[in-house]
Design an enzyme around this catalytic site. Structure first.
Site, PDB file in Angstrom:
ATOM      1  CG  HIS A 225      18.601 -49.927 -47.747  1.00 52.76           C
ATOM      2  ND1 HIS A 225      18.170 -50.748 -48.770  1.00 52.76           N
ATOM      3  CD2 HIS A 225      18.854 -48.725 -48.327  1.00 52.76           C
ATOM      4  CE1 HIS A 225      18.152 -50.083 -49.909  1.00 52.76           C
ATOM      5  NE2 HIS A 225      18.570 -48.843 -49.676  1.00 52.76           N
ATOM      6  CG  ASP A 344      26.722 -28.963 -51.454  1.00 54.05           C
ATOM      7  OD1 ASP A 344      26.447 -28.601 -52.597  1.00 54.05           O
ATOM      8  OD2 ASP A 344      27.877 -28.957 -50.988  1.00 54.05           O
ATOM      9  CB  SER A 359      20.717 -46.412 -50.530  1.00 50.50           C
ATOM     10  OG  SER A 359      19.427 -45.884 -50.420  1.00 50.50           O
TER      11      SER A 359
END
Length: 412
Positions: A225, A344, A359
């Site tokens: 992003h 997980d 990110s």
């Protein structure tokens, strides 16, 4: 007899509704454009069997007839009978990249200076806001003042303070369009210097995760992003920037309603100069000698399956680790194509889910890079959004093409 026809009509109505629902579900998983590898078969994964035809023939197992660069149209029919959709198909070469999942630090310097706030100036005639009165807005990008290009906060301050109250002309960029604004700075009673009543920003820095390195283009990229200004939310238009290695030194665990955060320190090891900051992430020409012995192919959008996958991320130090997750394709924006759920137990225990700074963490499925983490859901940090790897690869290629064209232009 009437009862029979009522039952028959009702049954046909229910059947039509069911058929329409199935058709709608099938259509929602089909795109208008596809890319396929010359070595793969063309197929579409939907809730019902779809038959694909090309020039009136069944093209299944006919991929050997395709050449890289070839384009054609296909028609898709449910059960081989009911038309569902038509699509354009392009045959592409297999692209291999090195998934990274390592932390990086970035320093970005904007093109011009960004207006992040408008304030009042304490003049002899009371509080006034010269810039606001002239029409300047938060989010405007100041390119030049009186024809002089500005690159920093200091550039703008110096010109305004030396104006002695004379009218100044700002060249700004707003919503991708340029315009001029004229105003007269006012002298502050308290500081005794001329001011415009604006706060501006010329740079940004932060921590993120690198997604992949492409040996074919020499591009390294991360985030998935764009880097936006914290105050305005505007995508930063960069003048220059650098990507450095980083080390994660601590973290704030995520909780419902409160996103967590990775905290790290930036080192002096430079990975790349940033060439592009866009909604698909940050991209630059790599200066690091990455070991490319573990490259994997990039999955095309239609190859991504709903179900188990893995993310590669670093939550301590510099060494990335593989963690399990589930992914589901969604109809989102350019960088919100996947819904990710962390499964997980080790990662959930350590972080509570997806953290700010993760990110760009690559997502692997069936031995291919399918995407990267982009956002966390604040109300449920175990989930977040991801971008298709194909989208990032397309942007990486465009950055490489632009860089090569620039070099040719400079040489000539």
């Amino acid at each position: 007899m009437r009862k029979f026809f009522r039952i028959l009509s009702l049954s046909l109505f229910v059947l039509c509704i069911a058929l329409y629902s199935v058709l709608f579900a099938a259509r929602s998983n089909i795109n208008d454009n596809y890319k396929i590898s010359a070595s793969d078969e063309f197929s579409v994964k939907t809730v019902v069997p779809i038959k694909v035809t090309y020039c009136g023939k069944n093209i299944k197992n006919a991929s050997n007839n395709f050449n890289v660069g070839e384009k054609f149209d296909v028609e898709m029919k449910m059960f081989g009978i009911i038309p569902v959709a038509k699509a354009n198909v392009e045959v592409v070469d297999d692209i291999y990249v090195l998934p990274l999942g390592i932390p990086f630090g970035m320093k970005i310097y904007t093109k011009g200076v960004l207006v992040v706030d408008l304030t009042d100036v304490d003049t002899t005639n009371g509080y006034q806001s010269p810039a606001k009165k002239a029409g300047l807005k938060i989010g405007d990008l100041i390119i030049s003042v009186n024809g002089q290009k500005v690159y920093s906060n200091a550039d703008v301050s110096e010109i305004i303070e030396k104006s002695e109250g004379r009218e100044l002309t700002l060249l700004i960029e707003r919503n991708s369009k340029t315009k001029t604004i004229k105003f007269k700075p006012q002298k502050s009673v308290s500081s005794r210097v001329y001011k415009a009543g604006i706060w501006v920003r010329d740079s940004s820095a932060g921590i993120g995760t690198l997604t992949f390195y492409s040996p074919a283009t020499d591009i390294v990229c991360g985030l998935g992003h764009g880097v936006c200004d914290n105050d305005t939310g505007k995508l930063l238009k960069i003048n220059s920037g650098e990507i450095y290695s980083a080390e994660i030194i601590s973290l704030n665990k995520a909780k419902t309603g409160s996103p967590g955060e990775l905290k790290g320190k930036i080192t002096n090891n430079k990975y790349a100069n940033i060439l592009k900051n866009c909604y698909e992430g940050v991209y630059g020409i790599c200066e690091e000698n990455f070991d490319t012995s573990c490259v994997i192919p990039v999955a095309l959008k239609q190859e991504v399956e709903n179900g188990k996958a893995y993310i590669i991320t670093t939550i301590d130090g510099t060494a990335p680790t593989l963690y399990t997750c589930n992914v589901r394709k969604i109809k989102g924006t350019n960088n919100q194509n996947l819904l990710i759920e962390i499964t997980d137990k080790e990662l959930l225990k350590a972080t509570g889910g997806i953290l700010q700074g993760m990110s760009g963490s690559p997502i692997i499925q069936n031995g291919k890079l399918v995407g990267a983490v982009t956002h966390v859901l604040v109300d449920d940090p175990t989930r977040g959004y991801g971008i298709f790897a194909e989208n990032m690869l397309k942007t990486a290629q465009s950055v490489a093409d632009w860089s090569n064209a620039s070099k040719v232009k400079e040489a000539s």
